[in-house]
Write an enzyme that holds these catalytic residues in place. Structure first.
Site, PDB file in Angstrom:
ATOM      1  N   ARG A  11       0.859  -1.181   0.000  1.00 53.21           N
ATOM      2  CA  ARG A  11       0.000   0.000   0.000  1.00 53.21           C
ATOM      3  C   ARG A  11       0.902   1.240   0.000  1.00 53.21           C
ATOM      4  NH1 ARG A  11      -2.938  -0.840   5.394  1.00 53.21           N
ATOM      5  NH2 ARG A  11      -3.866   1.184   4.894  1.00 53.21           N
ATOM      6  N   LYS A  85      -1.606  -7.668  11.363  1.00 53.27           N
ATOM      7  CA  LYS A  85      -2.928  -7.565  11.983  1.00 53.27           C
ATOM      8  C   LYS A  85      -4.014  -7.155  10.981  1.00 53.27           C
ATOM      9  CE  LYS A  85      -2.431  -2.855  13.887  1.00 53.27           C
ATOM     10  NZ  LYS A  85      -3.538  -2.233  13.168  1.00 53.27           N
ATOM     11  N   ASP A  86      -3.606  -6.705   9.793  1.00 51.53           N
ATOM     12  CA  ASP A  86      -4.583  -6.354   8.758  1.00 51.53           C
ATOM     13  C   ASP A  86      -5.012  -7.551   7.923  1.00 51.53           C
ATOM     14  OD1 ASP A  86      -4.508  -3.690   9.467  1.00 51.53           O
ATOM     15  OD2 ASP A  86      -3.036  -3.135   7.940  1.00 51.53           O
ATOM     16  N   ARG A 133     -11.607  -3.544  18.908  1.00 50.89           N
ATOM     17  CA  ARG A 133     -10.948  -4.070  20.110  1.00 50.89           C
ATOM     18  C   ARG A 133     -10.579  -2.929  21.049  1.00 50.89           C
ATOM     19  NH1 ARG A 133      -5.743  -3.837  21.554  1.00 50.89           N
ATOM     20  NH2 ARG A 133      -5.278  -2.996  19.494  1.00 50.89           N
ATOM     21  N   ARG A 134      -9.914  -1.898  20.517  1.00 51.06           N
ATOM     22  CA  ARG A 134      -9.541  -0.766  21.365  1.00 51.06           C
ATOM     23  C   ARG A 134     -10.780  -0.078  21.927  1.00 51.06           C
ATOM     24  NH1 ARG A 134      -5.228   1.052  16.945  1.00 51.06           N
ATOM     25  NH2 ARG A 134      -3.394  -0.096  17.664  1.00 51.06           N
ATOM     26  N   ARG A 151     -10.761   7.074  11.716  1.00 50.50           N
ATOM     27  CA  ARG A 151      -9.909   6.421  10.734  1.00 50.50           C
ATOM     28  C   ARG A 151      -9.015   7.426  10.024  1.00 50.50           C
ATOM     29  NH1 ARG A 151     -12.235   3.093   6.381  1.00 50.50           N
ATOM     30  NH2 ARG A 151     -10.014   2.598   6.177  1.00 50.50           N
ATOM     31  N   THR A 156      -2.869  11.874   9.744  1.00 51.41           N
ATOM     32  CA  THR A 156      -4.227  12.429   9.676  1.00 51.41           C
ATOM     33  C   THR A 156      -4.883  12.403  11.042  1.00 51.41           C
ATOM     34  OG1 THR A 156      -4.466  11.694   7.382  1.00 51.41           O
ATOM     35  CG2 THR A 156      -6.494  12.210   8.586  1.00 51.41           C
ATOM     36  N   ARG A 157      -4.732  11.282  11.742  1.00 49.16           N
ATOM     37  CA  ARG A 157      -5.343  11.166  13.069  1.00 49.16           C
ATOM     38  C   ARG A 157      -4.669  12.089  14.072  1.00 49.16           C
ATOM     39  NH1 ARG A 157      -5.687   4.717  13.798  1.00 49.16           N
ATOM     40  NH2 ARG A 157      -4.320   4.656  11.979  1.00 49.16           N
ATOM     41  N   CYS A 244     -12.725  -7.553  11.423  1.00 45.03           N
ATOM     42  CA  CYS A 244     -12.856  -6.198  11.959  1.00 45.03           C
ATOM     43  C   CYS A 244     -14.229  -5.967  12.592  1.00 45.03           C
ATOM     44  CB  CYS A 244     -12.618  -5.176  10.853  1.00 45.03           C
ATOM     45  SG  CYS A 244     -10.879  -4.973  10.440  1.00 45.03           S
TER      46      CYS A 244
END
Length: 309
Positions: A11, A85-86, A133-134, A151, A156-157, A244
């Protein structure tokens, strides 16, 4: 002898590019090959393009891998680099996770604006996270906190946080370290109290089953301890049909020939949870993970899982 470059799919986010570059660097050292023998091919995935909704609403983890896997199957890529994890637990026919790099720190990191820790955030504070989960673990610890879906790329976050959209956000410490931002967190959460996602902190490489040329290349950088630990965690996830859409945590640690695993499942509101611990031989890593998944599923009962629908 290989004369054209190996094509590495990834990506295009800064973190994904950092992971692909680390993979390339390790392969160059392991095989004594120059950088021009490895071409990094950047692809945009559906998960990258749709950032205004939770992954659970638009299809889950496969949204970050589908385009890469299509080109792996067609032969346009030699292998692809992912955040472990993705990865969905079920991969397309003909593909497998052939190697893992040494695992980074598995902890979740709090980046607080109005307070440094989750416990110190004011009553009714807003925390942003894209992970179910978080979100569930935050609600378990602080049911008074307002948790919203948050997201976007790491930068960005962080910008949204600085702009005051939330009081805090949670990110994987491994990702922050790989991006050269290890000093940003205001709190690092203990994995025993705030367990990580299965495979968190691990970079994996996906390739074609039976492609001996590529898989022999990758075996030279495969970190066996990480391979076994993540295999255990993914088996746990697979036994629970994890995606997810489901709040699931799991962490395996390796000590010589032994492996120890702790896992947890939660309802999305964090009000109910069940956990499990198991240990055994590293040679049985995947079996242990699947057994742990079956154990916790039995403890929870069917009504628990109905609440995830």
């Amino acid at each position: 002898m290989q004369t054209k470059p190996f094509r590495i799919g990834t990506r295009g986010s800064p973190l994904a590019l950092a992971q692909a570059s680390e993979t390339r660097a390790r392969l160059m050292v392991a095989h004594g090959l120059p950088e021009e023998m490895f071409e990094i091919v950047v692809l945009s995935t559906k998960g990258d393009r749709i950032t205004d909704r939770a992954l659970s609403e638009i299809g889950g983890k496969g949204l970050f891998t589908e385009e890469l896997e299509e080109q792996l199957i067609s032969g346009d890529l030699d292998f692809a680099v992912h955040s472990s994890k993705d990865m969905p637990t079920k991969l397309p026919d003909g593909l497998f996770l052939s190697a893992f790099l040494p695992r980074e720190d598995v902890r979740d990191a709090v980046v607080g604006r109005t307070a440094p820790t989750l416990k110190e955030l004011p009553h009714g504070a807003t925390v942003g996270s894209s992970s179910l989960r978080r979100q569930a673990l935050i609600r378990r610890i602080r049911p008074d906190i307002n948790v919203i879906t948050f997201r976007g790329l790491v930068d960005t976050r962080l910008r949204k946080l600085a702009d005051g959209e939330v009081d805090a956000t949670l990110l994987a410490f491994a990702g922050l370290k790989r991006l050269g931002k290890p000093d940003i967190p205001t709190e690092l959460l203990d994995p025993s109290a705030f367990p990580p996602a299965p495979a968190q902190g691990a970079i994996c490489i996906e390739s074609r089953i039976g492609d001996a040329r590529v898989n022999d290349l990758l075996e030279a950088i495969n970190h066996r301890e990480t391979f076994d630990a993540v295999s255990c965690e993914r088996a746990f996830l697979g036994a629970l049909d994890g995606s997810c859409r489901t709040p699931i945590a799991g962490h395996a640690t390796v000590d010589a020939d032994a492996i120890r695993f702790a896992g947890m499942i939660l309802t999305p509101d964090g009000s109910r949870w069940h956990d499990v611990e198991i240990e055994g031989s590293r040679t049985d890593a995947a079996v242990l993970g699947a057994t742990a998944g079956g154990t916790v599923r039995s403890k929870a009962g069917t009504d628990f899982f109905d609440s995830w629908a």
